[in-house]
Enzyme design. Structure first.
Site, PDB file in Angstrom:
ATOM      1  N   GLY A  39       0.817  -1.213   0.000  1.00  0.00           N
ATOM      2  CA  GLY A  39       0.000   0.000   0.000  1.00  0.00           C
ATOM      3  C   GLY A  39       0.848   1.259   0.000  1.00  0.00           C
ATOM      4  CG  LEU A  41      -1.002   1.548  -3.764  1.00  0.00           C
ATOM      5  CD1 LEU A  41      -2.176   1.099  -4.626  1.00  0.00           C
ATOM      6  CD2 LEU A  41       0.083   0.479  -3.734  1.00  0.00           C
ATOM      7  N   GLY A  44       5.357   4.213  -8.848  1.00  0.00           N
ATOM      8  CA  GLY A  44       6.125   2.977  -9.016  1.00  0.00           C
ATOM      9  C   GLY A  44       5.205   1.763  -8.958  1.00  0.00           C
ATOM     10  CG  HIS A  45       3.289   0.752  -5.249  1.00  0.00           C
ATOM     11  ND1 HIS A  45       3.391   1.839  -4.417  1.00  0.00           N
ATOM     12  CD2 HIS A  45       3.965  -0.249  -4.628  1.00  0.00           C
ATOM     13  CE1 HIS A  45       4.081   1.518  -3.340  1.00  0.00           C
ATOM     14  NE2 HIS A  45       4.450   0.251  -3.440  1.00  0.00           N
ATOM     15  CG  ASP A 159      11.851  -3.391  -3.214  1.00  0.00           C
ATOM     16  OD1 ASP A 159      12.266  -3.084  -2.096  1.00  0.00           O
ATOM     17  OD2 ASP A 159      10.985  -2.720  -3.827  1.00  0.00           O
ATOM     18  NE  ARG A 196      10.526   1.517   5.074  1.00  0.00           N
ATOM     19  CZ  ARG A 196      10.361   0.257   4.676  1.00  0.00           C
ATOM     20  NH1 ARG A 196      10.685  -0.105   3.447  1.00  0.00           N
ATOM     21  NH2 ARG A 196       9.882  -0.655   5.506  1.00  0.00           N
TER      22      ARG A 196
HETATM   23  P1  AMP Z   1       6.203  -2.296  -1.532  1.00  0.00           P
HETATM   24  O1  AMP Z   1       4.823  -1.740  -1.393  1.00  0.00           O
HETATM   25  O2  AMP Z   1       7.269  -1.346  -1.150  1.00  0.00           O
HETATM   26  O3  AMP Z   1       6.334  -3.656  -0.903  1.00  0.00           O
HETATM   27  O4  AMP Z   1       6.427  -2.534  -3.089  1.00  0.00           O
HETATM   28  C1  AMP Z   1       5.538  -3.323  -3.832  1.00  0.00           C
HETATM   29  C2  AMP Z   1       6.106  -3.558  -5.193  1.00  0.00           C
HETATM   30  O5  AMP Z   1       6.307  -2.309  -5.852  1.00  0.00           O
HETATM   31  C3  AMP Z   1       7.475  -4.248  -5.165  1.00  0.00           C
HETATM   32  O6  AMP Z   1       7.540  -5.190  -6.230  1.00  0.00           O
HETATM   33  C4  AMP Z   1       8.422  -3.115  -5.392  1.00  0.00           C
HETATM   34  O7  AMP Z   1       9.632  -3.504  -5.979  1.00  0.00           O
HETATM   35  C5  AMP Z   1       7.620  -2.241  -6.328  1.00  0.00           C
HETATM   36  N1  AMP Z   1       8.119  -0.866  -6.307  1.00  0.00           N
HETATM   37  C6  AMP Z   1       8.312  -0.078  -5.223  1.00  0.00           C
HETATM   38  N2  AMP Z   1       8.836   1.110  -5.578  1.00  0.00           N
HETATM   39  C7  AMP Z   1       8.980   1.066  -6.930  1.00  0.00           C
HETATM   40  C8  AMP Z   1       9.476   1.987  -7.910  1.00  0.00           C
HETATM   41  N3  AMP Z   1       9.932   3.191  -7.575  1.00  0.00           N
HETATM   42  N4  AMP Z   1       9.487   1.590  -9.201  1.00  0.00           N
HETATM   43  C9  AMP Z   1       9.032   0.360  -9.561  1.00  0.00           C
HETATM   44  N5  AMP Z   1       8.542  -0.538  -8.688  1.00  0.00           N
HETATM   45  C10 AMP Z   1       8.521  -0.201  -7.395  1.00  0.00           C
END
Ligand code: AMP
Length: 291
Positions: A39, A41, A44-45, A159, A196
């Protein structure tokens, strides 16, 4: 039928309706894409969601802040949670996605006592700084793969080590899901988008630019003929330290498949780093291709 801009994607919070939706989609021969998130979001998400929507007939976005991947003293308690805002953000991509947002009690009921053990690729870098992190990640992702047995799951390069850990698990445990990597989405100034980033004050956000700038510097050094990883690492560290009050967890030049440190830079190498900037621990990475 009304298609007002306030219409939000469908939200499912329990396992049975989720399974039923997948069963129905399968019966209709529709392909299923899964985008696991915690979440908060951002674009990127949403780029992962867009990738899934364009490649699959049904997209399921999961939103779950997974307690088992946070260590003691990490930001589980204050991790940003805003389901309404997340649904509205998803609606800008597609109102046809399904959102699965289970509770902690549903995912980890009393007596829960099984975990996925992860191997070598989970050990260095994030694994060393965050003991137990990837065990928590692999466990929740496997559980989500069971609840949402998709054809393709989309993960971000942001990641990178997480992606390798999941690919290893999918291969080792014979999970019939294809794992697709999507490129890191950045702000115009280069900062990789992250949930973050919202912990950062304006001056800290400036300091945070040192992560992407050091990746840029590494690429420039190699393009200019530098092939000594130690020299590149030293220059990256110097650039980050010049940003001021930041703390480097690691800066590494690693083999993109194994994440083991490299001794030369004649083949594609992945630069990875984790830096604490104020209250935020930020990570970034970039592939460096020798000319
Ligand atoms: P998280 O909510 O941080 O667990 O991220 C969920 C998904 O979004 C993971 O596959 C991350 O690698 C991807 N993600 C997070 N930040 C980015 C970004 N800036 N660009 C592309 N994917 C992202």
């Amino acid at each position: 039928m009304s298609h007002s801009s306030t219409q939000l994607p469908q939200l499912l919070e329990t396992a049975d309706p989720m399974r039923l939706a997948i069963l129905n989609a399968r019966r209709e021969g529709r392909s299923i894409g899964l985008v696991p998130t915690m979440g908060a979001l951002h674009e990127g998400h949403l780029s992962l969601v867009q990738a899934s929507v364009s490649k699959c007939d049904l997209t399921v976005v999961t939103i779950f802040v997974n307690p088992t991947q946070f260590g003691p003293g990490e930001d589980f308690g204050k991790y940003p949670r805003d389901l309404e805002a997340d649904l509205a953000a998803l609606a800008t991509v597609s109102r046809d996605v399904l959102v699965f947002a289970p509770s902690v009690e549903l995912m980890y009921p009393a007596g829960y006592d099984t975990r996925v053990v992860v191997g070598a690729v989970a050990r260095p870098l994030e694994g060393r700084c965050r003991p137990g992190h990837f065990e928590g990640v692999a466990t929740i992702v496997l559980k989500l793969f069971q609840l949402v047995p998709a054809d393709v799951a989309f993960f971000g390069q942001k990641d990178y080590q997480q992606l390798l850990v999941i690919r290893r698990m999918v291969s080792d445990l014979n999970i019939p899901i294809r794992v697709e990597m999507c490129p890191t989405v950045r702000d115009a100034d280069g900062l990789a988008l992250s949930s973050r980033n919202r912990y950062l004050s304006p001056p800290q956000r400036q300091q945070a630019l040192s992560l992407s700038r050091s990746l840029q510097l590494a690429a420039e050094l190699v393009a200019g003929g530098q092939r000594d990883p130690q020299v590149v690492l030293r220059r990256m560290r110097e650039l980050i330290q010049q940003a001021g009050d930041v703390r480097i967890d690691y800066v590494a030049l690693a083999d993109p498949d194994t994440l083991q440190p490299v001794s030369s830079m004649d083949r594609p190498v992945l630069a990875l780093l984790a830096v604490r900037v104020g209250p935020a621990r930020l990570i970034d990475n970039g592939m460096i291709q020798p000319p």
